[in-house]
Design a protein around this motif. Structure first.
Motif, short mmCIF file in Angstrom:
data_model
loop_
_atom_site.label_atom_id
_atom_site.label_comp_id
_atom_site.label_asym_id
_atom_site.label_seq_id
_atom_site.Cartn_x
_atom_site.Cartn_y
_atom_site.Cartn_z
N VAL A 8 0.86 -1.18 0.00
CA VAL A 8 0.00 0.00 0.00
C VAL A 8 0.90 1.23 0.00
N PRO A 9 0.76 2.09 -1.02
CA PRO A 9 1.56 3.32 -0.99
C PRO A 9 1.16 4.16 0.23
N THR A 10 2.11 4.41 1.11
CA THR A 10 1.80 5.13 2.34
C THR A 10 3.01 5.92 2.80
N ARG A 11 2.75 6.98 3.52
CA ARG A 11 3.84 7.75 4.11
C ARG A 11 4.06 7.39 5.57
N HIS A 12 3.05 6.83 6.23
CA HIS A 12 3.19 6.58 7.67
C HIS A 12 2.28 5.43 8.09
N VAL A 13 2.83 4.46 8.79
CA VAL A 13 2.06 3.38 9.41
C VAL A 13 2.54 3.30 10.85
#
Length: 144
Positions: free
Chosen positions: A24-29
């Motif tokens: 999943v393209p994400t900046r923060h998890v």
């Protein structure tokens, strides 16, 4: 979640912090766990681990309840929330492991290391778990 009382949470190194960004393209998890779970793991030492009993009794397993919640905020301000809940985490884990192995043997998967959501259709897998006391829902996709 479904009438539950608020629970104090703290940052916690959950597997999703590593697996979600794989697909999943994400900046923060960020992983969170209840304060009680955090304190339990913070006290864990090799000596204490040796004293832990084999596991809960059958009655304790049946009384056990668990829940996971995921909240997502998209770059455009849209949000969604997913919840999965069930009982007997020990039994559910065994069912998940066996079904994952069965699906891999029957259907295969792309080569390499995969997050579970890359190897299996998430909705189909969660629906399968419904016969084993697991319920799930996704709500939202609303503008924040």
């Amino acid at each position: 979640m479904d009438g539950s009382a608020p629970t104090a949470v703290v940052r916690f190194p959950l597997p999703a912090v590593v697996t979600v960004p794989r697909h999943v393209p994400t900046r923060h998890v960020e992983g969170l766990a209840s304060q009680g779970v955090y304190e339990l793991f913070a006290r864990l030492s090799p000596e204490l681990a040796e004293q832990v009993p084999e596991g809960p009794t059958a009655a304790q397993r049946q009384a056990m309840r668990w829940a996971f919640a995921v909240e997502v905020l998209g770059a455009g301000g849209r949000s969604a929330r997913g919840e999965v809940r069930g009982s007997d985490a020990y039994g559910t884990t065994a069912v998940i492991a066996v079904e994952a192995a069965r699906r891999l043997a029957a259907d295969g998967a792309p080569a390499g290391v995969l997050a579970p959501a890359q190897a299996f259709d998430a909705a189909g897998f969660l629906d399968f778990l419904g016969d084993h006391g697991v319920s799930w829902s996704v709500s939202g996709a609303r503008q924040v």
